[in-house]
Motif scaffolding. Structure first.
Motif, PDB file in Angstrom:
ATOM      1  N   GLU A   1       3.270   1.051 -19.611  1.00 20.36           N
ATOM      2  CA  GLU A   1       2.381  -0.003 -20.101  1.00 20.36           C
ATOM      3  C   GLU A   1       2.100   0.116 -21.597  1.00 20.36           C
ATOM      4  OE1 GLU A   1       1.118  -2.511 -18.430  1.00 20.36           O
ATOM      5  OE2 GLU A   1       1.885  -1.977 -16.448  1.00 20.36           O
ATOM      6  N   ASP A   2       2.391   1.278 -22.233  1.00 16.76           N
ATOM      7  CA  ASP A   2       1.916   1.501 -23.594  1.00 16.76           C
ATOM      8  C   ASP A   2       3.001   1.902 -24.573  1.00 16.76           C
ATOM      9  OD1 ASP A   2       2.522   3.884 -22.471  1.00 16.76           O
ATOM     10  OD2 ASP A   2       0.547   4.810 -22.714  1.00 16.76           O
ATOM     11  N   THR A   3       4.295   1.769 -24.224  1.00 24.10           N
ATOM     12  CA  THR A   3       5.370   2.169 -25.119  1.00 24.10           C
ATOM     13  C   THR A   3       6.194   0.953 -25.527  1.00 24.10           C
ATOM     14  OG1 THR A   3       5.505   4.326 -24.034  1.00 24.10           O
ATOM     15  CG2 THR A   3       7.381   3.671 -25.390  1.00 24.10           C
ATOM     16  N   VAL A   4       6.498   0.886 -26.842  1.00 22.75           N
ATOM     17  CA  VAL A   4       7.344  -0.185 -27.352  1.00 22.75           C
ATOM     18  C   VAL A   4       8.803   0.126 -26.971  1.00 22.75           C
ATOM     19  CG1 VAL A   4       8.140  -1.382 -29.426  1.00 22.75           C
ATOM     20  CG2 VAL A   4       5.764  -0.600 -29.271  1.00 22.75           C
ATOM     21  N   PRO A   5       9.572  -0.837 -26.417  1.00 18.37           N
ATOM     22  CA  PRO A   5      10.971  -0.574 -26.070  1.00 18.37           C
ATOM     23  C   PRO A   5      11.777  -0.099 -27.270  1.00 18.37           C
ATOM     24  CG  PRO A   5      10.245  -2.638 -25.103  1.00 18.37           C
ATOM     25  CD  PRO A   5       9.146  -2.189 -26.022  1.00 18.37           C
ATOM     26  N   TYR A   6      12.754   0.742 -27.039  1.00 15.11           N
ATOM     27  CA  TYR A   6      13.570   1.307 -28.108  1.00 15.11           C
ATOM     28  C   TYR A   6      15.012   1.403 -27.628  1.00 15.11           C
ATOM     29  CZ  TYR A   6      12.645   5.417 -25.229  1.00 15.11           C
ATOM     30  OH  TYR A   6      12.520   6.281 -24.172  1.00 15.11           O
ATOM     31  N   ARG A   7      15.877   1.793 -28.560  1.00 15.56           N
ATOM     32  CA  ARG A   7      17.304   1.853 -28.295  1.00 15.56           C
ATOM     33  C   ARG A   7      17.649   3.032 -27.386  1.00 15.56           C
ATOM     34  NH1 ARG A   7      21.727   2.577 -33.136  1.00 15.56           N
ATOM     35  NH2 ARG A   7      23.626   2.353 -31.907  1.00 15.56           N
ATOM     36  N   ARG A   8      18.451   2.762 -26.354  1.00 18.65           N
ATOM     37  CA  ARG A   8      18.762   3.794 -25.364  1.00 18.65           C
ATOM     38  C   ARG A   8      20.269   3.907 -25.130  1.00 18.65           C
ATOM     39  NH1 ARG A   8      17.133   0.972 -20.972  1.00 18.65           N
ATOM     40  NH2 ARG A   8      17.928   2.664 -19.694  1.00 18.65           N
ATOM     41  N   PHE A   9      21.079   3.856 -26.152  1.00 17.57           N
ATOM     42  CA  PHE A   9      22.531   3.789 -25.929  1.00 17.57           C
ATOM     43  C   PHE A   9      23.138   5.025 -25.309  1.00 17.57           C
ATOM     44  CE2 PHE A   9      22.171   5.357 -30.304  1.00 17.57           C
ATOM     45  CZ  PHE A   9      23.046   6.425 -30.304  1.00 17.57           C
ATOM     46  N   PRO A  10      22.598   6.275 -25.476  1.00 16.79           N
ATOM     47  CA  PRO A  10      23.329   7.398 -24.871  1.00 16.79           C
ATOM     48  C   PRO A  10      23.162   7.514 -23.355  1.00 16.79           C
ATOM     49  CG  PRO A  10      21.915   8.104 -26.700  1.00 16.79           C
ATOM     50  CD  PRO A  10      21.478   6.760 -26.286  1.00 16.79           C
ATOM     51  N   THR A  11      22.417   6.643 -22.731  1.00 17.82           N
ATOM     52  CA  THR A  11      22.168   6.776 -21.295  1.00 17.82           C
ATOM     53  C   THR A  11      23.370   6.328 -20.485  1.00 17.82           C
ATOM     54  OG1 THR A  11      21.215   4.575 -21.248  1.00 17.82           O
ATOM     55  CG2 THR A  11      19.696   6.415 -21.591  1.00 17.82           C
ATOM     56  N   LEU A  12      23.384   6.751 -19.223  1.00 19.94           N
ATOM     57  CA  LEU A  12      24.455   6.344 -18.320  1.00 19.94           C
ATOM     58  C   LEU A  12      24.294   4.876 -17.950  1.00 19.94           C
ATOM     59  CD1 LEU A  12      24.631   9.450 -15.994  1.00 19.94           C
ATOM     60  CD2 LEU A  12      26.207   8.842 -17.825  1.00 19.94           C
ATOM     61  N   PRO A  13      25.346   4.152 -17.539  1.00 20.68           N
ATOM     62  CA  PRO A  13      26.709   4.677 -17.378  1.00 20.68           C
ATOM     63  C   PRO A  13      27.432   4.811 -18.704  1.00 20.68           C
ATOM     64  CG  PRO A  13      26.670   2.363 -16.826  1.00 20.68           C
ATOM     65  CD  PRO A  13      25.249   2.761 -17.100  1.00 20.68           C
ATOM     66  N   ALA A  14      28.340   5.758 -18.783  1.00 23.93           N
ATOM     67  CA  ALA A  14      29.047   6.021 -20.027  1.00 23.93           C
ATOM     68  C   ALA A  14      29.896   4.834 -20.469  1.00 23.93           C
ATOM     69  CB  ALA A  14      29.925   7.269 -19.863  1.00 23.93           C
ATOM     70  N   ALA A  15      30.375   4.048 -19.478  1.00 19.34           N
ATOM     71  CA  ALA A  15      31.212   2.896 -19.828  1.00 19.34           C
ATOM     72  C   ALA A  15      30.447   1.851 -20.607  1.00 19.34           C
ATOM     73  CB  ALA A  15      31.795   2.273 -18.559  1.00 19.34           C
ATOM     74  N   ASN A  16      29.120   1.867 -20.530  1.00 22.17           N
ATOM     75  CA  ASN A  16      28.317   0.874 -21.226  1.00 22.17           C
ATOM     76  C   ASN A  16      27.976   1.300 -22.651  1.00 22.17           C
ATOM     77  OD1 ASN A  16      27.009  -1.646 -21.096  1.00 22.17           O
ATOM     78  ND2 ASN A  16      25.039  -0.628 -20.969  1.00 22.17           N
ATOM     79  N   PHE A  17      28.296   2.543 -23.034  1.00 19.07           N
ATOM     80  CA  PHE A  17      27.958   3.048 -24.358  1.00 19.07           C
ATOM     81  C   PHE A  17      28.558   2.185 -25.473  1.00 19.07           C
ATOM     82  CE2 PHE A  17      29.085   5.594 -28.041  1.00 19.07           C
ATOM     83  CZ  PHE A  17      27.880   6.142 -28.406  1.00 19.07           C
ATOM     84  N   PRO A  18      29.865   1.833 -25.435  1.00 19.90           N
ATOM     85  CA  PRO A  18      30.419   1.032 -26.544  1.00 19.90           C
ATOM     86  C   PRO A  18      29.761  -0.330 -26.675  1.00 19.90           C
ATOM     87  CG  PRO A  18      32.159   2.003 -25.210  1.00 19.90           C
ATOM     88  CD  PRO A  18      30.893   2.198 -24.459  1.00 19.90           C
ATOM     89  N   ASN A  19      29.378  -0.947 -25.563  1.00 19.57           N
ATOM     90  CA  ASN A  19      28.749  -2.260 -25.644  1.00 19.57           C
ATOM     91  C   ASN A  19      27.386  -2.185 -26.326  1.00 19.57           C
ATOM     92  OD1 ASN A  19      30.899  -3.481 -24.252  1.00 19.57           O
ATOM     93  ND2 ASN A  19      30.030  -2.875 -22.289  1.00 19.57           N
ATOM     94  N   THR A  20      26.585  -1.186 -25.931  1.00 13.99           N
ATOM     95  CA  THR A  20      25.286  -1.026 -26.577  1.00 13.99           C
ATOM     96  C   THR A  20      25.456  -0.678 -28.049  1.00 13.99           C
ATOM     97  OG1 THR A  20      24.434  -0.231 -24.468  1.00 13.99           O
ATOM     98  CG2 THR A  20      23.073   0.160 -26.396  1.00 13.99           C
ATOM     99  N   GLU A  21      26.440   0.147 -28.369  1.00 16.04           N
ATOM    100  CA  GLU A  21      26.694   0.516 -29.768  1.00 16.04           C
ATOM    101  C   GLU A  21      27.019  -0.716 -30.599  1.00 16.04           C
ATOM    102  OE1 GLU A  21      27.181   3.639 -32.682  1.00 16.04           O
ATOM    103  OE2 GLU A  21      26.252   3.520 -30.721  1.00 16.04           O
ATOM    104  N   ARG A  22      27.841  -1.603 -30.067  1.00 17.76           N
ATOM    105  CA  ARG A  22      28.216  -2.809 -30.814  1.00 17.76           C
ATOM    106  C   ARG A  22      27.045  -3.755 -30.965  1.00 17.76           C
ATOM    107  NH1 ARG A  22      33.377  -5.211 -28.016  1.00 17.76           N
ATOM    108  NH2 ARG A  22      33.061  -6.780 -29.655  1.00 17.76           N
ATOM    109  N   LEU A  23      26.211  -3.842 -29.937  1.00 21.12           N
ATOM    110  CA  LEU A  23      25.045  -4.726 -30.042  1.00 21.12           C
ATOM    111  C   LEU A  23      24.076  -4.263 -31.126  1.00 21.12           C
ATOM    112  CD1 LEU A  23      24.071  -5.707 -26.385  1.00 21.12           C
ATOM    113  CD2 LEU A  23      24.798  -7.211 -28.216  1.00 21.12           C
TER     114      LEU A  23
END
Length: 897
Positions: free
Chosen positions: A851-873
């Motif tokens: 309830e009290d945290t501002v969303p932030y970037r989470r690219f190193p999280t699983l699944p690993a296949a999604n890492f390049p997509n988050t990196e590009r975004l």
């Protein structure tokens, strides 16, 4: 070469002829209502006259031979037409004979058959000959001489007159003339080619007068008989109508024709047209017809739903029926029922059914409209269909669309089955697209198989006929090899003697490279005339045994041997070629290779046994097939053994042997490398280490610093975001402002200065500072703001909006296509605010940000296949380009704009 696929033909029942009850009930069923008073009165009148109609048909049937004979005597001369009826004439009843029934047969003179009920005996017939009491005689009528016309034509003519009379009785019982209309026009084409229309009209007029004579005392029955005979004569006199041509948007698609009689039989289906001056009830019927066509049900009755503002406009003439259809198909009600629950392919098929009254016609048409619905959604698809030339040709501005099925227009063969299913089944029960799956089969690659397709035989030769099932393997579907396609066969012998490169080498023996050859020498030492055919008992028996093995494929039982033919061969009475022919014509061979199989498969077997090779292709198979169908099995055997190829390859003294075989047969006979040990002749399974295991093994010793270096190559905590903004209390104004500015940077991808946003978020900031809302609710408020909708929703398609939403509110790119599909459904049904609420209130958001945290970037999280997509975004700004980052798909770049 294009591969044809089955149209998925479904069983279609023939259209029944119309009767009074069927016509009344079908019209009420088409309008989804109860029978009206007028229709009920019509049914009452019909059923009250039922006994009389049956009695009329019974009397005409009992006297049909006399009625047809009297008509035949009117148009034929030179004999008695009664001799050519389908069944021999029944002896007249005793009372009829007493009333003066006579039959006069005089060669070369007109012959009459009259009955007491027929009116006037011979004098009535003479009166009909010289008067026109039966009706006006056409100017082109000339009596037909029986001797010139011929017995066969006479039988056909009397049969046709019996059919006409039969159709009249059918129509009288049915109370509807449709059976006369349809069949008369079909017979008219036959009569125009084989006989004379004028003579047929005279015969029918005579039959009408003769039938009326049986009801002298019943004026109502005479009226009924006259009515249907008049319809029959009118249809026969009318010019032959042309075929109905299917209207298409392009000239190259024209050519599908439907006989006019079928089209006229379907005209009983009412078409609804909105015209000025109609009553309110009639306009209501038309509006409900539009509902039934577009929603497949009357929504006013079924669900108490309607689009009232559109109804009022079309009733008042403010919009045309065409615009009414367009706006109904764009309405939320239609979208919810026929667009959102289905994928685009099925939604396209349903739109064709509802708006154009048919299914898609071709794969190219599906591709064209699929691109339209993909780019512009449902509104673009509806506009393309409603504004098409086809819609204008068939329905215009005021006609309600209707199903153009059987009887309405000619149907295409390639989509016959899918079209019937599309018409007969409601959309909620058929959610899988039918047309695109069938059209996709048209571009299958040609499989490596026999000329008639692969079969179910586990043999090296794949034989012909295919019996497809729904569970069949698509790779085994038959491919339409043409007669010019030649099958690849491998020569069992020296390559130089191959039949393609050296046809003159047919007599050459294969030697040690091919099959073993058995020849019966025709000469004894010192003999010049070749009378004897053997050196000794053992050599002849070896040849006979080889012949059995080649022809039957095995050694036969002793009781199956042809002892007489063997003795003749040993004595020199027949040649080895004649012995092979006797074996091939034996009952054992017939039951082994002909009776159990269909023709193509049997020919393939026999050809291989007698000529030593499979067939080359369709061009060679077709003459054999034609010969087998016309002359049978024995002629087929004679054709193969007496052929020039047999003479050149085997002659009179050689047992046929295998000269060619298929690549599949060669592969089956070859020993695979490593499967057989040469020393002991037993199969051993060779252990093979998988390649990935070899690559994963360590080939040298690694030091401790090297191991630490490799461990540190993974994703570390230093690559995560170093600063997380968490608002624990609002008393610290600096922390509050930092959290607010971090939220702006996360949601809008930049700092928002006060002069930019002015007072748009002042209320949200004050509520957050006064602890009236949490950080989560503040984030949701930013996402639902007009600024976010303007910046990240309005300019982009749904897929891009979903990617940006997961980036801003969940700190990552979309995980899978399943997630995109889920959010796309929410975005389409609930809008942008429902989409943002679903993400902010998800379990993932609550577990990560609370309830009290501002969303932030989470690219190193699983699944690993999604890492390049988050990196590009996260490594590019939103407005740099229009690229879509979709997992498991190639990036799609939007050109222009």
């Amino acid at each position: 070469m294009s591969v044809k696929a089955s149209g998925g033909s479904s069983s279609a029942n023939p259209q029944l002829y119309q009767t009074v009850p069927v016509s009344a009930i079908s019209q009420a069923e088409q309008q989804d209502r109860f029978l009206g008073k007028t229709e009920l009165n019509q049914l009452v009148t019909y059923f009250q006259s039922g006994q009389k109609r049956l009695a009329i048909a019974q009397i005409i049937t009992a006297n049909s031979d006399l009625i047809v004979s009297r008509a035949a005597n009117k148009i034929f001369t030179g004999g008695s037409p009664m001799a050519y009826l389908e069944k021999p004439p029944v002896e007249a009843p005793r009372e009829m004979a007493m009333a003066g029934a006579t039959q006069t047969v005089q060669p070369g003179a007109v012959t009459y058959v009259e009955s007491g009920g027929g009116g006037g005996g011979i004098f009535g017939g003479l009166r009909d000959l010289f008067t026109s009491s039966t009706g006006p005689i056409p100017p082109g009528f000339r009596p037909i001489n029986i001797s010139r016309y011929g017995p066969s034509n006479m039988q056909k003519s009397l049969r046709d007159m019996s059919w006409f009379l039969r159709y009249v009785t059918y129509a009288i019982v049915a109370g509807d003339p449709s059976i006369i209309v349809v069949n008369t026009r079909g017979l008219k084409q036959v009569l125009e080619r084989a006989c004379s229309i004028d003579a047929t009209i005279v015969a029918l007029q005579t039959m009408r007068a003769a039938s009326r004579e049986y009801f002298r005392e019943d004026a109502e029955a005479q009226t009924i008989v006259t009515e249907y005979f008049d319809i029959l004569l009118t249809e026969l006199k009318a010019p032959t109508p042309g075929n109905k041509l299917r209207q298409r948007s392009s000239d190259d698609l024209q050519g599908l024709e439907l006989p006019q009689s079928y089209f006229n039989a379907a005209l009983t289906r009412q078409k609804f047209v909105m015209k000025p001056g109609l009553s309110e009830s009639e306009k209501g019927e038309i509006v409900r017809a539009a509902y039934r066509q577009l929603f497949e049900r009357d929504i006013t009755k079924a669900y108490s739903q309607s689009v009232s503002y559109l109804e009022s406009q079309v009733r008042n003439g403010d919009i045309s029926m065409k615009e009414f259809v367009r706006r109904l198909c764009k309405s939320p009600l239609y979208r919810k029922q026929f667009f959102e629950p289905f994928i685009n392919s099925r939604a396209l098929e349903l739109a064709f059914r509802h708006i154009l009254g048919r299914g898609p016609s071709s794969r190219e048409e599906v591709q064209n409209y699929f691109s339209i619905v993909s780019d512009g959604g449902l509104p673009a698809l509806v506009d393309a269909l409603v504004d098409s030339q086809e819609y204008a040709d068939y329905f215009g501005e005021e006609t309600v669309p209707y199903l153009r099925g059987l009887g309405q227009e000619a149907q295409e063969c390639r989509n016959w089955g899918m079209q019937q299913d599309l018409f007969n089944y409601s959309a909620p029960f058929r959610k899988i697209p039918q047309f695109i799956t069938t059209f996709a089969k048209y571009n299958q690659p040609l499989p490596d198989q026999h000329v008639y397709g692969s079969g179910n035989d586990p043999l090296e030769i794949q034989f012909g006929a295919i019996f497809p099932k729904e569970t069949r393997d698509p790779s085994k579907s038959p491919a339409p090899f043409s007669k010019d396609t030649k099958r690849i066969l491998i020569h069992r012998g020296p390559g130089i003697n191959n039949q393609n490169s050296n046809p003159a080498a047919r007599p050459e023996l294969p030697g040690s490279l091919g099959a073993k050859v058995f020849r019966l020498n025709n000469e004894l030492p010192g003999s010049s005339n070749g009378a004897s055919v053997k050196f000794g008992e053992s050599s002849t028996q070896a040849v006979i045994r080889a012949a059995y093995r080649q022809v039957f494929g095995r050694d036969v039982y002793d009781g199956q041997r042809l002892k007489v033919a063997e003795n003749k061969l040993e004595n020199g009475d027949i040649t080895l070629r004649e012995f092979i022919k006797a074996l091939a014509k034996s009952e054992v061979f017939l039951k082994t290779y002909w009776t159990p199989f269909y023709v193509v498969k049997a020919i393939e077997y026999i050809h291989r046994r007698l000529l030593g090779r499979p067939t080359y292709g369709r061009q060679e198979m077709n003459p054999y097939f034609d010969l087998a169908s016309k002359k049978g099995f024995y002629a087929l055997v004679d054709a193969m053994i007496d052929s020039q190829e047999y003479t050149e390859a085997f002659g009179e003294d050689t047992v046929p042997y295998e000269r060619y075989l298929t690549p599949a047969g060669m592969q089956l006979r070859m020993a695979r490398p490593g499967s057989i040990r040469e020393d002991i002749g037993q199969r051993v399974d060779k252990k093979v280490t998988p390649r990935f295991v070899e690559l994963g093994q360590v080939s040298n010793n690694r030091t401790e610093p090297e191991l630490k270096f490799r461990v540190n190559q993974g994703v570390s905590t230093q690559r995560q975001q170093t600063k997380i903004f968490k608002l624990l209390t609002t008393t610290d104004k600096v922390a509050l402002q930092n959290a607010i500015r971090a939220a702006y940077r996360q949601i809008f991808e930049r700092d928002l200065d006060p002069y930019i946003i002015q007072a748009e978020f002042t209320s949200l900031e004050s509520k957050l500072g006064n602890e009236e809302i949490t950080v989560k609710e503040f984030i949701e408020g930013l996402g639902c703001s007009d600024l976010y909708i303007k910046e990240f929703y309005a300019p982009y398609p749904n897929t891009k909006v979903i990617e940006l939403g997961t980036k801003h509110f969940l700190g990552r790119a979309p995980l899978t296509q399943k997630e995109i599909q889920k959010y796309n459904q929410i975005l389409a049904t609930e809008g942008i605010r429902g989409f943002i609420g679903a993400m902010v209130n998800s379990m993932e958001y609550l577990q990560l940000f609370g309830e009290d945290t501002v969303p932030y970037r989470r690219f190193p999280t699983l699944p690993a296949a999604n890492f390049p997509n988050t990196e590009r975004l996260y490594n590019k700004l939103t407005k740099q380009d229009q690229e879509l980052v979709v997992p498991s798909f190639e990036p799609v770049v939007k050109v222009g704009g």
